[in-house]
Design an enzyme around this catalytic site. Sequence first.
Site, mmCIF file in Angstrom:
data_model
loop_
_atom_site.group_PDB
_atom_site.id
_atom_site.type_symbol
_atom_site.label_atom_id
_atom_site.label_comp_id
_atom_site.label_asym_id
_atom_site.label_seq_id
_atom_site.Cartn_x
_atom_site.Cartn_y
_atom_site.Cartn_z
ATOM 1 N N CYS A 1 0.755 -1.160 0.178
ATOM 2 C CA CYS A 1 -0.010 -0.080 -0.302
ATOM 3 C C CYS A 1 0.840 1.312 -0.092
ATOM 4 C CB CYS A 1 -0.882 -0.070 1.111
ATOM 5 S SG CYS A 1 -1.982 -1.506 1.368
ATOM 6 N N ARG B 1 -4.737 1.421 -0.563
ATOM 7 C CA ARG B 1 -4.851 0.068 -0.557
ATOM 8 C C ARG B 1 -4.684 -0.706 -1.665
ATOM 9 N NH1 ARG B 1 -9.162 -4.432 1.819
ATOM 10 N NH2 ARG B 1 -7.756 -6.142 2.200
ATOM 11 N N ASN C 1 2.207 -0.456 5.279
ATOM 12 C CA ASN C 1 2.489 -0.719 3.693
ATOM 13 C C ASN C 1 3.297 -2.052 4.008
ATOM 14 O OD1 ASN C 1 3.507 -0.880 1.149
ATOM 15 N ND2 ASN C 1 4.992 0.628 1.771
ATOM 16 N N GLU D 1 3.785 -6.516 3.833
ATOM 17 C CA GLU D 1 3.332 -7.787 4.024
ATOM 18 C C GLU D 1 3.946 -8.376 5.362
ATOM 19 O OE1 GLU D 1 0.703 -8.804 2.778
ATOM 20 O OE2 GLU D 1 0.771 -7.969 0.731
ATOM 21 N N GLY E 1 14.358 -12.449 -7.512
ATOM 22 C CA GLY E 1 15.608 -12.878 -6.833
ATOM 23 C C GLY E 1 16.415 -11.966 -6.469
#
Length: 644
Positions: free
Chosen positions: A2, A78, A102, A104, A398
């Site tokens: 977000c 969001r 913001n 995870e 990666g």
Amino acid sequence: MCGIFGLINKGGVDVNHLIKCTDLINYRGPDDSGYMLYNGLDSPNIYAGKDTNSESIGMHKLESIPADKFKLGFGHRRLSILDVSPHGHQPMIFDSLCIIFNGEVYNYLEIRLELEKTGRTFRTGSDTEVILQAWDQWGEACLDRFNGMFAFLILDWKKNILWAVRDRFGVKPLYFSVKSGYVAFSSEVKQLRLLNEYKFLLNDHIAFDYLKYGYLDHELDTFEKNINQLMPGQIMTYDLANDDIKLASWYTFQPKKWIGTFEQACEEFRRLLKDAVKLRLRSDVPVGSALSGGLDSSTIVCLMRELLDEAGDESKVLETVTSCSLDKKYDETEFAEIINRKTNSRSHKVYPDFEKLQADLEKLVWHLDYPFGSTSQFSQWCVFEGANKAGLTVMIDGQGADEQLAGYGGNDLPLYSGLLRKGKFGVLKNEIKSYKSQHGQLPIGFLLGAIHSLLPKNLKGIYPERMRTDLDPTQFWLKDFSSTTNNKMNRSLKANLLDQIQISPLPSLLRYEDRNSMAFSVESRTPFMDYRILEFALGLPEEFIYKNGERKFILRKAFKDIVPSEILNRRDKMGFVSSEERWMKEEGKDWFFDQIVSDKLDTTKFNINEVASYTNRVMSGDIEFSFEPWRILNFNFWVNKMSI
């Protein structure tokens, strides 16, 4: 993923600033928006904005944000990834806590289970609520439990304290500005430029570090005075009652020394990286992968396939996006296709070219906020644009492997220096032999440099200047307009890797990753940035990382059963490269020269005649190509846009 904005009002701003600064980054969160206002007396209230999802308005009974006076305000955009329902709407309140978040927290399910065992219940399926309840349960100590990428603000209105937090390695950004009329926090710098009292003031020290060394994002300071970034692993505590701000580190990087065998280390590496990928596959929206064809991204895609098969999703088709080039010198398509065939992946290809660079440069510079290292970032921009067009909301890649596993060529001199210093002459002999076998010549320059690094200071001058490791590079085109960061030569491979992770280039690469992905409303996830892997890799013996001339030695050995040999045996590092050298010397020659040798060049920073001479010599091939011309071009382009 977000976008957030926080504003502590000291009487210098109104609600319209909160709205404008939040909506400026609507691409970071196109699915929903929300606001919180707190007057310092009553509990905070949550409001809707013009882009707030109608379902969120209905579920939370939100009124439109009023033009009220406020002491503190939150704004949130969001991008729905986990619990895409209105339950995950932000700002979110639990008891006396309010958050905007913001990023995870990938292990939120495990933390939630731990919290439920204490008797807690949850009303959403989001990781945001897990953060709130974890903070309520354990306070700041909850951060040690989080495995993820995150930047968030939490207000406890009963304690009258605001906390600002950034993840361990700075995968997610968080900027702040302290002025007489306000204190503000943002996901992107451009938000802070909309506020009262803002004036563009170049930070000469940061500008000099960039132009001389290519350093970026390596300090609390930024390119602009009065705008700072919260550093990786930092927490700011703001006591609203007495206007007291404290900065501290909630995380300090401490590698875990490995005491097992190499075979055991390979097994542990497989376990950690596989689990890191598994956690990052958690999503309620489509997930793809940025596949260059190199070892790092190929390993990630192979692990994604293995995990899906083990979960019974053998029929699920993976989707990859690859940056390709019509110039075979810069093209990795054949290697990417090997992985696509092995993993049954659907391939999406993008072709960054000079014409698109010209067309997109202004947008790219705007989104990245600050100058960047090369046009490789333009290739990455095109990859995330391709992901957006393919309908992929989450991308796994990666990023971060090179810095911890010695993927760059600049690690040879520190490796030799460290071996010589530690008296590991047998290992050094093997490395010399391997180098000659691979390159057809002895590493004379590296060996002389390693010997020079051991000399006492009063004897270093016996070397010719061009061979000394303790001198800064000479750039006649650059004036000494500021003091500089010490560009020391590291005394060992491990020390060099630590600098690559903490100083350069990883911090800047993470900025590019965030801005390029978010510009197209895509969340990027980086399994190699899992803190468990970084702590593991930097605790390994050096010979597990770089051995017999093989960089990323443990990565090649640990995944030899799932990654094709054509990828494992590659020694040509590319990544998301561009055809910058060819563009500069051929089809874009006139444009590059005009952009670099511009009448707008700042004569207090550049020797104009030397800039022209140097650029001509690079373009003609008289001297080796480098990214220095791009730094001149990019800095000049950016600073002139900022000065308008």
